[in-house]
Design a protein around this motif. Structure first.
Motif, short mmCIF file in Angstrom:
data_model
loop_
_atom_site.label_atom_id
_atom_site.label_comp_id
_atom_site.label_asym_id
_atom_site.label_seq_id
_atom_site.Cartn_x
_atom_site.Cartn_y
_atom_site.Cartn_z
N GLY A 120 -0.25 -4.24 3.22
CA GLY A 120 -0.68 -3.84 3.88
C GLY A 120 -0.81 -3.69 5.56
N ASN A 121 -1.15 -4.79 6.50
CA ASN A 121 -0.27 -4.74 7.45
C ASN A 121 1.10 -4.29 8.24
N PHE A 122 2.17 -4.18 7.37
CA PHE A 122 3.01 -3.71 7.75
C PHE A 122 3.51 -2.31 7.64
N ALA A 123 2.60 -2.13 7.28
CA ALA A 123 2.64 0.27 7.96
C ALA A 123 2.21 0.09 8.95
N LEU A 124 1.34 -1.07 9.13
CA LEU A 124 0.92 -0.82 11.30
C LEU A 124 2.13 -1.25 11.95
N THR A 125 2.15 -2.24 11.53
CA THR A 125 3.36 -3.29 12.61
C THR A 125 4.71 -3.14 12.64
N MET A 126 5.11 -2.03 11.45
CA MET A 126 6.59 -1.15 10.93
C MET A 126 5.94 0.45 12.32
N ALA A 127 5.18 0.62 12.49
CA ALA A 127 4.96 1.44 13.07
C ALA A 127 5.71 0.94 14.92
N GLY B 211 -9.20 -12.28 11.22
CA GLY B 211 -7.78 -12.32 11.73
C GLY B 211 -6.64 -10.67 11.41
N ILE B 212 -6.04 -10.45 11.95
CA ILE B 212 -4.58 -9.32 11.93
C ILE B 212 -3.10 -10.03 11.95
N GLU B 213 -2.18 -9.99 10.71
CA GLU B 213 -1.04 -9.92 10.39
C GLU B 213 -0.23 -9.46 11.74
N MET B 214 -0.13 -10.22 12.73
CA MET B 214 0.48 -9.50 13.79
C MET B 214 0.70 -9.78 14.42
N SER B 215 1.78 -10.56 15.71
CA SER B 215 2.02 -11.16 16.95
C SER B 215 1.26 -10.14 18.06
N GLU B 216 0.44 -10.99 19.04
CA GLU B 216 0.41 -10.55 20.31
C GLU B 216 1.35 -9.44 20.94
N GLU B 217 2.24 -9.81 20.66
CA GLU B 217 4.17 -8.76 21.88
C GLU B 217 3.33 -7.13 21.05
N ASP B 218 3.55 -7.83 19.38
CA ASP B 218 3.89 -6.57 18.71
C ASP B 218 2.56 -5.34 18.24
N ALA B 219 0.93 -6.14 18.74
CA ALA B 219 0.17 -5.75 18.63
C ALA B 219 0.12 -4.82 19.84
N VAL C 219 2.95 -1.80 19.56
CA VAL C 219 1.22 -0.58 18.96
C VAL C 219 0.32 0.52 19.65
N GLN C 220 -0.27 -0.86 20.74
CA GLN C 220 -1.26 0.24 21.42
C GLN C 220 -0.72 1.31 22.48
N GLU C 221 0.88 0.44 23.10
CA GLU C 221 1.64 1.81 23.87
C GLU C 221 1.86 3.12 22.34
N ARG C 222 2.11 2.44 21.47
CA ARG C 222 2.22 3.93 20.90
C ARG C 222 1.51 5.16 20.71
N ILE C 223 0.17 4.45 20.81
CA ILE C 223 -1.15 5.04 20.53
C ILE C 223 -1.52 6.23 21.83
N ASP D 200 2.34 8.51 22.09
CA ASP D 200 2.32 9.14 21.17
C ASP D 200 1.38 9.65 20.18
N GLY D 201 -0.32 8.67 20.53
CA GLY D 201 -1.07 9.73 19.82
C GLY D 201 -1.55 9.65 18.26
N LEU D 202 -0.75 8.07 18.07
CA LEU D 202 -0.76 7.84 16.51
C LEU D 202 -1.76 7.49 16.00
N LYS D 203 -1.98 7.60 14.20
CA LYS D 203 -3.42 7.26 13.89
C LYS D 203 -2.99 6.74 12.45
N VAL D 204 -3.64 6.03 13.13
CA VAL D 204 -3.54 4.75 11.63
C VAL D 204 -5.12 4.89 10.32
N LEU D 205 -4.75 5.19 9.28
CA LEU D 205 -5.67 5.19 7.87
C LEU D 205 -5.68 4.59 7.37
#
Length: 283
Positions: A136-143, A165-173, A176-180, A183-188
């Motif tokens: 499930g969370n891979f879809a977000l980490t792939m972003a 918890g969220i399956e994600m390193s602090e660096e990857d988190a 993702v915040q930088e992409r939001i 780039d205006g990333l949205k997550v459903l």
């Protein structure tokens, strides 16, 4: 293989079977359709007939769907005994981080490479990703990959031992915040309200991380299919798989509405209006 309820394994004859190499790591990917690319990752215990039903819906909505084989037997009906063995193997695999403190699962680097290749093949504004359960969370980490512009996070179950918890390193988190922000990333995202593997605590953690970019939708567990395959009935043990094993394929049903919302989200985010045309032809 047939099941007591008359369901059978899926031979996957309407998909092309590819061997995809990303940085020297080769995995099987089943692909079909035409139009912008969507990477649909399997849930435990593998690419089941229900996962393939979702893949065909994505294909028929006008996308090229890529379904990577990450665990289990492709097309197999999910039995309780076989599914439990797949889970055990995945939990000790070097590719996955099933428990808290492990950070991001290494397999997501390969999946980002698949997204890059799919975007290069299909063109268009970008790639959609759909994660389910274990993935499930891979879809977000792939972003973290710029080509990914439409992540759909369905009932993410990792880490298994930390419901908040969220399956994600602090660096990857942070990435993702930088992409939001950039780039205006949205997550459903979707879950059932009484899912013991994807709790309200987990959705709250996503909300805290992603802010207004996170659109988390919660369905009543009473709406879940009451006769899922044995793995989901006996091992999962609660409403869980909104658009696969626990979906009820009836007009107006909440789970079918969730499927339609996902397809609409992909269509909106991957629209070719004003962008380059897709290069993908029917696979």
């Amino acid at each position: 293989m047939s099941a007591p309820n008359g369901r059978f394994d899926d031979a996957i004859t309407d998909f092309s079977r590819r061997l995809v190499d990303v940085d020297g790591v080769v995995k099987t990917v089943h692909a079909a359709g035409s139009g912008p690319a969507v990477v649909l990752m399997p849930e435990m215990p593998g690419i089941s007939p229900d996962v393939l039903r979702l893949a065909r819906w994505v294909r028929d909505a006008g996308f090229t769907v890529y379904v990577p084989s990450l665990f289990g037997v492709d097309g197999a009906y999910p039995t309780a005994e076989g599914g439990e063995e797949v889970v055990r193997r995945a939990c000790v695999s070097a590719e996955f981080r099933a428990f808290a403190g492990g950070g991001t699962s290494p397999v997501t680097a390969w999946l980002r490479g698949l997204a890059r290749q799919a975007h290069a093949e299909c063109g268009g504004p970008g790639v959609g990703t759909i994660g389910l359960c274990f993935t499930g969370n891979f879809a977000l980490t792939m972003a973290i990959e710029p080509a990914v512009i439409a992540p759909v996070v369905n009932h993410p179950s990792l880490p298994l031992d930390d419901p908040a918890g969220i399956e994600m390193s602090e660096e990857d988190a942070r990435a993702v915040q930088e992409r939001i922000a950039r780039d205006g990333l949205k997550v459903l995202a979707y879950r059932f309200d009484d899912d013991r593997w994807c709790t309200g605590q987990r959705f709250a953690a996503y909300q805290a991380l992603l802010g207004d970019a996170f659109d988390g939708r919660v369905l009543p567990g009473s709406s879940a299919n009451t006769n899922p395959p044995p793995f989901f009935r006996n091992v999962v043990g609660s409403p869980h798989s909104v658009v696969t094993a626990h979906l009820v394929d009836e007009d107006g049903h909440p789970t079918l509405k969730a499927r339609d919302e996902i397809l609409a989200f992909l269509t909106e985010r991957l629209s070719r209006s004003g962008r380059s045309e897709s290069n993908c032809q029917d696979l």
